[in-house]
Design a protein around this motif. Structure first.
Motif, PDB file in Angstrom:
ATOM      1  N   GLU A  50      -4.785  -1.598  -6.532  1.00 54.64           N
ATOM      2  CA  GLU A  50      -3.430  -1.253  -6.099  1.00 54.64           C
ATOM      3  C   GLU A  50      -3.409   0.078  -5.333  1.00 54.64           C
ATOM      4  N   GLU A  51      -4.270   1.014  -5.735  1.00 53.43           N
ATOM      5  CA  GLU A  51      -4.330   2.298  -5.042  1.00 53.43           C
ATOM      6  C   GLU A  51      -4.937   2.137  -3.649  1.00 53.43           C
ATOM      7  N   VAL A  52      -5.926   1.262  -3.540  1.00 53.29           N
ATOM      8  CA  VAL A  52      -6.527   0.982  -2.232  1.00 53.29           C
ATOM      9  C   VAL A  52      -5.509   0.323  -1.309  1.00 53.29           C
ATOM     10  N   SER A  53      -4.749  -0.620  -1.852  1.00 55.61           N
ATOM     11  CA  SER A  53      -3.787  -1.376  -1.036  1.00 55.61           C
ATOM     12  C   SER A  53      -2.718  -0.472  -0.430  1.00 55.61           C
ATOM     13  N   LYS A  54      -2.392   0.631  -1.124  1.00 54.19           N
ATOM     14  CA  LYS A  54      -1.393   1.563  -0.586  1.00 54.19           C
ATOM     15  C   LYS A  54      -1.861   2.225   0.711  1.00 54.19           C
ATOM     16  N   LEU A  55      -3.182   2.262   0.919  1.00 60.39           N
ATOM     17  CA  LEU A  55      -3.732   3.046   2.020  1.00 60.39           C
ATOM     18  C   LEU A  55      -4.257   2.214   3.184  1.00 60.39           C
ATOM     19  N   VAL A  56      -4.245   0.906   3.075  1.00 60.72           N
ATOM     20  CA  VAL A  56      -4.859   0.090   4.136  1.00 60.72           C
ATOM     21  C   VAL A  56      -4.138   0.256   5.472  1.00 60.72           C
ATOM     22  N   ASP A  57      -2.847   0.559   5.452  1.00 60.03           N
ATOM     23  CA  ASP A  57      -2.104   0.762   6.695  1.00 60.03           C
ATOM     24  C   ASP A  57      -1.941   2.230   7.041  1.00 60.03           C
ATOM     25  N   VAL A  58      -2.610   3.102   6.293  1.00 59.90           N
ATOM     26  CA  VAL A  58      -2.460   4.548   6.445  1.00 59.90           C
ATOM     27  C   VAL A  58      -3.755   5.195   6.915  1.00 59.90           C
ATOM     28  N   PHE A  86      -9.631  13.320   3.546  1.00 61.76           N
ATOM     29  CA  PHE A  86      -9.356  13.543   2.124  1.00 61.76           C
ATOM     30  C   PHE A  86     -10.595  13.161   1.320  1.00 61.76           C
ATOM     31  N   GLY A  87     -11.101  14.116   0.542  1.00 58.72           N
ATOM     32  CA  GLY A  87     -12.265  13.883  -0.299  1.00 58.72           C
ATOM     33  C   GLY A  87     -11.994  14.383  -1.698  1.00 58.72           C
ATOM     34  N   GLY A  88     -13.050  14.735  -2.388  1.00 55.71           N
ATOM     35  CA  GLY A  88     -12.793  15.165  -3.752  1.00 55.71           C
ATOM     36  C   GLY A  88     -14.044  15.584  -4.487  1.00 55.71           C
ATOM     37  N   GLY A  89     -13.875  15.272  -5.756  1.00 60.70           N
ATOM     38  CA  GLY A  89     -12.860  14.456  -6.399  1.00 60.70           C
ATOM     39  C   GLY A  89     -12.742  13.075  -5.768  1.00 60.70           C
ATOM     40  N   GLU A  90     -11.763  12.337  -6.276  1.00 60.30           N
ATOM     41  CA  GLU A  90     -11.521  10.979  -5.792  1.00 60.30           C
ATOM     42  C   GLU A  90     -10.139  10.897  -5.160  1.00 60.30           C
ATOM     43  N   PRO A  91     -10.067  10.755  -3.828  1.00 60.64           N
ATOM     44  CA  PRO A  91      -8.761  10.713  -3.159  1.00 60.64           C
ATOM     45  C   PRO A  91      -7.900   9.521  -3.554  1.00 60.64           C
ATOM     46  N   LEU A  92      -8.510   8.419  -3.983  1.00 58.64           N
ATOM     47  CA  LEU A  92      -7.712   7.248  -4.344  1.00 58.64           C
ATOM     48  C   LEU A  92      -6.881   7.481  -5.604  1.00 58.64           C
ATOM     49  N   LEU A  93      -7.197   8.516  -6.365  1.00 60.34           N
ATOM     50  CA  LEU A  93      -6.358   8.874  -7.504  1.00 60.34           C
ATOM     51  C   LEU A  93      -5.105   9.627  -7.048  1.00 60.34           C
ATOM     52  N   ASN A  94      -5.047   9.920  -5.760  1.00 57.81           N
ATOM     53  CA  ASN A  94      -3.894  10.617  -5.173  1.00 57.81           C
ATOM     54  C   ASN A  94      -3.387   9.857  -3.952  1.00 57.81           C
ATOM     55  N   SER A  95      -3.394   8.539  -4.024  1.00 62.27           N
ATOM     56  CA  SER A  95      -3.010   7.731  -2.865  1.00 62.27           C
ATOM     57  C   SER A  95      -1.549   7.942  -2.477  1.00 62.27           C
ATOM     58  N   ASP A  96      -0.663   8.187  -3.444  1.00 63.01           N
ATOM     59  CA  ASP A  96       0.741   8.442  -3.113  1.00 63.01           C
ATOM     60  C   ASP A  96       0.882   9.723  -2.281  1.00 63.01           C
ATOM     61  N   PHE A  97       0.062  10.714  -2.576  1.00 61.96           N
ATOM     62  CA  PHE A  97       0.067  11.959  -1.815  1.00 61.96           C
ATOM     63  C   PHE A  97      -0.378  11.702  -0.376  1.00 61.96           C
ATOM     64  N   ILE A  98      -1.415  10.888  -0.207  1.00 56.17           N
ATOM     65  CA  ILE A  98      -1.923  10.587   1.132  1.00 56.17           C
ATOM     66  C   ILE A  98      -0.891   9.787   1.928  1.00 56.17           C
ATOM     67  N   VAL A  99      -0.225   8.848   1.269  1.00 57.19           N
ATOM     68  CA  VAL A  99       0.835   8.084   1.930  1.00 57.19           C
ATOM     69  C   VAL A  99       1.948   9.016   2.405  1.00 57.19           C
ATOM     70  N   ALA A 100       2.348   9.951   1.543  1.00 60.25           N
ATOM     71  CA  ALA A 100       3.399  10.902   1.914  1.00 60.25           C
ATOM     72  C   ALA A 100       2.949  11.800   3.056  1.00 60.25           C
ATOM     73  N   PHE A 101       1.684  12.208   3.045  1.00 62.47           N
ATOM     74  CA  PHE A 101       1.151  13.030   4.134  1.00 62.47           C
ATOM     75  C   PHE A 101       1.190  12.258   5.447  1.00 62.47           C
TER      76      PHE A 101
END
Length: 280
Positions: free
Chosen positions: A190-198, A155-170
Motif C-alpha cells: 500500500e505504501e508503494v502504491s501511493k508513490l507510483v504516480d509520484v 529520498f533515502g534513509g532509513g526507509e523512505p517508504l515508511l514516509n510515503s505520505d510525506f513524499i506525496v505531500a512534497f
C-alpha cells in the motif's frame, strides 16, 4: 522556518569539485534565466579560499531567480505532514539519481542490516529533526532552479517508504520536480502504491534475492521486497527501476550475486548495478 532549520547540524554540502561545481551552478543559473526570460548578470566572485561549490552569495542569487517564477513552479500546501529527517545532503552530482541532487535522509527503517551503506553520510549529521513538508521546501528552495535544469530530490534513509505520505505531500508542493527514492522495498505494498504516480525513479537495494541470506543479513524476510518488485515492474515499468545487487562480506558470495541477477533479469529488470559493500 527556512532560517531555523538551515543549520550545519541538519544540512550539509556533499564533497564535490569546488570551483568546478561553482562554475556549473553559474551555468545552470544562466540556463534557468534564459528558459524563463529573466534578466541575469552573474555577480563577480572574489573569494580566494577553499570553495565548497556554493556559498551564501551564490545561493542568494539562485533564490532570487527562483522566487521570480515560484508561483508557477509550486503549489500552496496545508502544512500538516511531518517526518523525522536525519540529514539533508546538497549538491550531489550524478549520485542518487540524474543530474544535481539533494538527498533527504529519513530516520526510520525496519531492517537491521549488519552493514549500512548510508552510515558514512548519516554520521556527518549530529541530530535528527521533525520537519514539515513546507519546512523542507524552504530549505531546498535555494537549489530548485538547478533541479529545473537537470536534477531533483532523492529520498533515502532509513526507509523512505515508511514516509510515503510525506513524499506525496512534497510532490503536491513541487509537482514538476524530479523525484527519486532509494529503498529496500521492504514495506507494505500500500505504501508503494501511493508513490507510483509520484516517483520518477526507483533505486532498489535488494540485498539478496535468496530468502535465507536476506533474513540472516537484515533480520526480516524478503517476501515484501519480491511482491513489490513484481508490482513495480507492472505499474511503473522496468525502465524506471534501477536495482542494486551487493556482494556482502560474510553473507553472500559472487555465485549468490549471479543468482540474484539472473532472477531479476527473468522479471525483466535490466538496470542492474553489482557492487561490493564497504565494511564499516
Amino acid at each position: 522556518d527556512r532560517k531555523y532549520y538551515d543549520t550545519n547540524l541538519l544540512v550539509g554540502i556533499a564533497p564535490n569539485e569546488g570551483k568546478e561545481m561553482c562554475e556549473r551552478l553559474k551555468e545552470y543559473r544562466r540556463l534557468f534565466a534564459e528558459k524563463y526570460g529573466l534578466a541575469y548578470k552573474p555577480r563577480p566572485c572574489n573569494y580566494k579560499g577553499l570553495c565548497k561549490g556554493s556559498c551564501k552569495h551564490c545561493e542568494d542569487e539562485a533564490l532570487e531567480l527562483y522566487l521570480q517564477v515560484k508561483d508557477s513552479r509550486s503549489c500552496k500546501l496545508d502544512d500538516c505532514v511531518t517526518a523525522n529527517i536525519r540529514g539533508i545532503s546538497r549538491l550531489r552530482y550524478y549520485t542518487d539519481g540524474p543530474g544535481l541532487r539533494t538527498l533527504v535522509l529519513f530516520d526510520d527503517c525496519k531492517l537491521n542490516c549488519k552493514y549500512c551503506c548510508n552510515k558514512d553520510i548519516i554520521k556527518q549529521f549530529l541530530v535528527k529533526k521533525p520537519l514539515t513538508v513546507n519546512s523542507l521546501g524552504g530549505i531546498i528552495e535555494r537549489d530548485i532552479l538547478y533541479f529545473d535544469i537537470n536534477g531533483g530530490v532523492t529520498f533515502g534513509g532509513g526507509e523512505p517508504l515508511l514516509n510515503s505520505d510525506f513524499i506525496v505531500a512534497f510532490h503536491k508542493l513541487f509537482p514538476l520536480m524530479h523525484l527519486t527514492v532509494e529503498t529496500s522495498l521492504n514495506a507494505d505494498i500500500e505504501e508503494v502504491s501511493k508513490l507510483v504516480d509520484v516517483v520518477d525513479e526507483w533505486i532498489v537495494d535488494i540485498k539478496d534475492m535468496n530468502s535465507a541470506i536476506y533474513k540472516e543479513y537484515t533480520g526480516l524476510d524478503n517476501s515484501n521486497l519480491k511482491l513489490n518488485l513484481y508490482y513495480l515492474a507492472k505499474q511503473v515499468g522496468v525502465d524506471a527501476v534501477r536495482v542494486r545487487v551487493p556482494l556482502i562480506p560474510e553473507f553472500n558470495s559472487e555465485e549468490d550475486v549471479e543468482k540474484s541477477v539472473k532472477e531479476l533479469k527473468e522479471l525483466g529488470f535490466y538496470n542492474i548495478d553489482v557492487f561490493d559493500y564497504r565494511i564499516f
